[in-house]
Design a protein around this motif. Structure first.
Motif, PDB file in Angstrom:
ATOM      1  N   LEU B  20     -73.640 -70.186   0.979  1.00 37.71           N
ATOM      2  CA  LEU B  20     -72.979 -70.172   2.278  1.00 37.71           C
ATOM      3  C   LEU B  20     -72.534 -68.758   2.648  1.00 37.71           C
ATOM      4  O   LEU B  20     -72.735 -68.304   3.773  1.00 37.71           O
ATOM      5  CB  LEU B  20     -71.778 -71.119   2.234  1.00 37.71           C
ATOM      6  N   THR B  21     -71.937 -68.055   1.658  1.00 36.84           N
ATOM      7  CA  THR B  21     -71.429 -66.708   1.913  1.00 36.84           C
ATOM      8  C   THR B  21     -72.547 -65.807   2.420  1.00 36.84           C
ATOM      9  O   THR B  21     -72.378 -65.066   3.381  1.00 36.84           O
ATOM     10  CB  THR B  21     -70.849 -66.120   0.629  1.00 36.84           C
ATOM     11  N   ARG B  24     -73.694 -66.695   5.964  1.00 34.98           N
ATOM     12  CA  ARG B  24     -72.736 -66.225   6.968  1.00 34.98           C
ATOM     13  C   ARG B  24     -72.829 -64.718   7.130  1.00 34.98           C
ATOM     14  O   ARG B  24     -72.758 -64.189   8.242  1.00 34.98           O
ATOM     15  CB  ARG B  24     -71.322 -66.600   6.554  1.00 34.98           C
ATOM     16  N   GLY B  25     -72.977 -64.007   6.016  1.00 36.83           N
ATOM     17  CA  GLY B  25     -73.066 -62.550   6.062  1.00 36.83           C
ATOM     18  C   GLY B  25     -74.254 -62.093   6.892  1.00 36.83           C
ATOM     19  O   GLY B  25     -74.127 -61.237   7.765  1.00 36.83           O
ATOM     20  N   SER B  28     -73.674 -62.734  10.529  1.00 38.94           N
ATOM     21  CA  SER B  28     -72.731 -61.848  11.214  1.00 38.94           C
ATOM     22  C   SER B  28     -73.356 -60.474  11.435  1.00 38.94           C
ATOM     23  O   SER B  28     -73.119 -59.843  12.468  1.00 38.94           O
ATOM     24  CB  SER B  28     -71.416 -61.777  10.452  1.00 38.94           C
ATOM     25  N   ILE B  29     -74.185 -60.029  10.491  1.00 35.04           N
ATOM     26  CA  ILE B  29     -74.837 -58.733  10.695  1.00 35.04           C
ATOM     27  C   ILE B  29     -75.842 -58.813  11.850  1.00 35.04           C
ATOM     28  O   ILE B  29     -75.927 -57.906  12.684  1.00 35.04           O
ATOM     29  CB  ILE B  29     -75.514 -58.261   9.393  1.00 35.04           C
ATOM     30  N   PHE B  32     -73.973 -58.699  15.022  1.00 27.07           N
ATOM     31  CA  PHE B  32     -73.504 -57.333  15.237  1.00 27.07           C
ATOM     32  C   PHE B  32     -74.609 -56.466  15.844  1.00 27.07           C
ATOM     33  O   PHE B  32     -74.418 -55.787  16.855  1.00 27.07           O
ATOM     34  CB  PHE B  32     -73.043 -56.774  13.888  1.00 27.07           C
TER      35      PHE B  32
END
Lengths: 288, 278, 282
Positions: B20-21, B24-25, B28-29, B32
């Motif tokens: 999951l981490t 999500r990372g 988000s990148i 961005f």
């Protein structure tokens, strides 16, 4: 102790005098004095007395100090001229703004990242993506994004301390012992109670460690930014006096910079001690 | 019964996509980068300039420029020059800083004598030394290296000193009770006990070294006798008005810093098997 | 000794039925508790003993709502805390935990720590809660240190304050996780007497985890011996010694025999656990 009020502790001055008297019985202050003297004498001998290559190119201690306290300085800047204080003031103002901004943004961000795994999952990668880029590499971008002298410089100093503060705050929250969260939970806390009563105070020691580093980093980038593109400030003073061969003034500015930087970090430290009374007192009991 | 049977079907790819981490990372990148791209293109599409982001060349332009730049030998020469300076300054800082820090930790009088001047000079930011260093050292190259050295030196010394002094006194007593000599104590306990701090100091010092090298290259390399390097690459791209190349330089230097600190982490990992750091 | 000796306890009955807990650290399943059942009556002092890492704390965490359970059900006074469809109990001030290493907030004074519960639950104003905290602290013999931080007082005082912090919420159950583990024998015996005094006054249900068998017999109504991991109840020793108790009990024959009986049961499990050589689980 015959005193009724057991909780009264020695006042600041008494305590200070006691500590000083005790310290004077150890060799530490004498060694420190000796060490500094030795360093100054070596510096003097190398630069002013023997004038060995390449030391003679750098102004010696005597030269710097006489210029510093000269009412009518040879190179135009000393303790008695106005521009000396203007430069200090400009740098300090920039540091203050940058530090306040970085703390105001970095601490909340760090607190939320440490507190909420989900928030960390989203925010941390971006932070980590930008963090390895040295602050100085931002200089051209900062100049393009913001107009004038002031904003780019403040932006750079802010950016540097922001990363440090946010990261340390996050680590601070993660360092809090799980049992405090549990204790708060089983005493019937809602989420915002845990945030205010556990997360914030529990992270404070790390936050202040971070703030101490962060103000150092802020000075670091401020000086660089002022040197590259500045109109006033201590970094500019160093660069400017170098450009016009006023080396004595340059060394003066360097030493001033060290002193002012030291003062600001001492201020941060004492603010931390003030806000973490519980820590101070517990440590005080250890008798260290 | 307690050991489950679901272990077999865990392919690496499957594992990554189920993390999951990581998901999500990546998300988000991507968001961005997309926002950045839109921010830049906004002017082109709608005729409205987005503040700040609107002036920074979009990721697609940066990538395009990068593909041109990697073919130029000058770009790689910048890498080489910067790496050389970082490596040299860093190495000298370790070689001088570690013994200096250890000596201060072991000998009380030595510490009393040398720590105060050290502490007086430490608050002066390394970059403030750049002009003085240029005056002092005969070549630009040496002066950049000196400032680089200075940047890492303070961190190294402080970490070594702190690490050596925080060694549990019980280890020393235990060793003494087994008849260890002073040299044994130093070699078998103080040195390995300080190792973690040495590596932490090295990792932090490496970061500072890159900062300093970059700044020194920007400040001193701008003149006629330009020293080159990634800092100069950024600066000259900026002077030439090629903003996407500035960003290429920024990412390159971030990458370079990241590679260097990964290297230190790896070294720490293999030289301290008893302690997995970071 | 105490006035309210004949309170009839009416709350705090815990019913643990067929609880199983499987941890899943990185794919390797570890069973901490296996099909464990235990009925604790209202107002009982139930002592849990067993080898290190056998899953005692897992049980406590399930009751407190720190960890979920895999199977089974736990009720408190007939209401389900956790069970089918709700594997994690909601944390609440009816079940307050006293932690192994102490968890008074180091950044609050003892009085503020004690006043914390009622304030965050919205039951009292800050001033009222502080007043009540002061009263309760002085009842516990802590009035001199109420305005000190936990770091400034001895561990014994801190632990006593922590129990006061729990009691101010008038909990149904007090969950203690080896609270006196790190204390010397003398302090420990003082702590025991003060806990007994609190119990005689309030008759709160106590769920107490310990390694110390003498402590278990001295304080408990029943001593539950757990097996090594996965934990089950191996043996339950009934301690039929009248209350109020005091330290003279420690030298009685009856006491000695009970300790002996418990020790035999625990020793067997301890050997098994030692030979398995596994690390403790959280």
């Amino acid at each position: 102790m015959s005193n009724q009020n057991v909780s009264s502790r020695p006042t600041g001055l008494q305590y200070f005098l006691y500590k000083s008297a005790k310290a004077l019985k150890t060799p530490t202050p004498y060694l420190a004095f000796l060490g500094i003297t030795l360093w100054l004498v070596t510096y003097y001998l190398l630069c002013e007395q023997w004038r060995i290559f390449p030391f003679y190119k750098v102004p010696g201690p005597l030269e710097v100090i006489t210029e510093w306290i000269n009412k009518d300085p040879i190179w135009g800047t000393s303790l008695f001229t106005e521009d000396y204080y203007i430069n200090i003031w400009v740098s300090c103002r920039r540091i203050f703004i940058a530090f306040a901004l970085a703390t105001g943004l970095g601490v909340p961000l760090g607190l939320f990242m440490g507190w909420s795994q989900k928030f960390k999952d989203y925010a941390f990668p971006i932070l980590e993506l930008l963090r390895p880029i040295p602050i100085l590499a931002w200089v051209p971008l900062a100049i393009v994004m913001f107009a004038g002298f002031e904003t780019p410089i403040i932006y750079l100093a802010t950016l540097a301390s922001f990363f440090v503060t946010a990261l340390n705050t996050m680590l601070g929250v993660e360092s809090i012992d799980e049992s405090y969260f549990r204790a708060a939970g089983c005493l019937g806390s809602k989420k915002h109670h845990i945030f205010l009563n556990v997360v914030v105070p529990g992270a404070l020691p790390y936050i202040f460690t971070g703030l101490q580093i962060s103000i150092g980093v802020a000075w670091f980038s401020l000086v660089a930014a002022e040197m590259i593109s500045g109109d006033y400030g201590l970094g500019y003073m160093i660069m400017d006096s170098y450009m016009v061969n006023k080396y004595t003034t340059m060394v003066m500015a360097m030493l001033t910079l060290g002193f002012v930087g030291w003062i600001t970090s001492a201020m941060v430290r004492s603010a931390g001690d003030r806000m973490m009374q519980w820590r101070e007192r517990a440590l005080g009991q250890g008798g260290a | 019964m307690t050991q489950s049977s679901k272990k077999e079907n865990g392919g690496i790819l499957k594992r990554i996509f189920s993390d999951l981490t990581l998901r999500r990372g990546v998300a988000s990148i991507l968001i961005f980068l997309t926002l950045w791209e839109i921010g830049f293109r906004f002017h082109e599409w709608f005729g409205v300039m987005v503040p700040f982001v609107g002036k920074i060349d979009a990721p697609t332009l940066v990538v395009a420029r990068w593909r041109e730049v990697v073919l130029q030998p000058g770009y790689w020469e910048s890498w080489y020059l910067s790496f050389g300076r970082v490596f040299f300054g860093f190495l000298v800082a370790q070689v001088i800083g570690i013994p200096f820090g250890l000596a201060m930790a072991v000998n009380k009088n030595f510490r009393g004598l040398f720590f105060p001047p050290f502490e007086i000079l430490r608050p002066i930011p390394p970059l403030a030394w750049v002009p003085a260093s240029i005056i002092f050292w005969p070549t630009t190259e040496l002066s950049i290296m000196f400032v680089t050295f200075l940047g890492a030196f303070y961190t190294v010394v402080i970490n070594v000193l702190g690490g050596a002094r925080s060694i549990d006194i019980q280890y020393l007593r235990a060793a003494q009770s087994m008849g260890a000599t002073r040299w044994d104590l130093f070699r078998k306990i103080i040195l390995p006990g300080t190792m973690p701090s040495i590596f932490i100091g090295a990792a932090v010092g490496m970061g500072i070294t890159w900062e300093v090298v970059l700044a020194a290259e920007m400040i001193s390399g701008g003149g006629q006798q330009s020293g080159g390097g990634l800092g100069f690459f950024i600066w000259s791209s900026y002077m030439g008005g090629v903003m996407d190349q500035v960003i290429v330089g920024m990412i390159s230097i971030g990458l370079a810093g990241y590679i260097s600190s990964s290297l230190i982490r790896y070294l720490g990992h293999i030289s301290m098997p008893w302690r997995r750091m970071f | 000794m105490s006035v309210g000796n004949n309170i009839v306890p009416s709350k705090g009955a815990i019913s643990i039925r067929n609880v199983t807990k499987v941890y899943d650290p990185g794919g390797a399943d570890v069973m901490a508790v296996d099909d464990c059942s235990l009925e604790i009556a209202a107002g009982e002092v139930c002592m849990i003993v067993g080898p290190s890492g056998c899953g005692k704390t897992t049980l406590l965490n399930a009751i407190a709502g720190f960890h979920s359970i895999t199977e089974g059900q736990i009720d408190l006074d007939g209401e389900m805390l956790c069970g089918p469809g709700k594997q994690l109990a909601t944390q609440g001030a009816d079940r307050v935990v006293v932690f192994q290493n102490g968890a008074l907030f180091p950044w609050k004074t003892l009085a503020d720590n004690v006043a914390y519960g009622p304030v965050v639950q919205g039951l009292m104003s800050k001033a009222d809660a502080r007043e009540k905290a002061m009263t309760m602290l002085s009842e516990a013999g802590l009035d001199g240190v109420a305005d000190k931080f936990p770091g400034e007082v001895s561990s014994g005082m801190a632990r006593r304050a922590e129990i006061v912090r729990a009691l101010i919420n008038d909990p149904k159950v007090l969950l203690l996780d080896e609270p006196y583990r790190a204390m010397d024998a003398l302090t420990k015996s003082i702590m025991h007497e003060s806990l007994l005094e609190v119990y005689d006054r309030t008759k709160v249900t106590i769920f107490f985890i310990t390694h110390d068998l003498e402590e278990a017999i001295f304080l408990g109504d029943r001593v539950v011996v757990m097996t090594t991991r996965p934990a089950k109840t191996k043996k339950i020793v009934d301690v039929k010694i009248n209350r109020p108790r005091d330290y003279r009990l420690l030298s009685s024959e009856e006491f000695r025999l009970l300790v002996q009986e418990t020790k035999e049961a625990v020793h067997e499990e301890a050997v098994k656990a030692f030979e398995a050589g596994e690390r403790e689980l959280a």
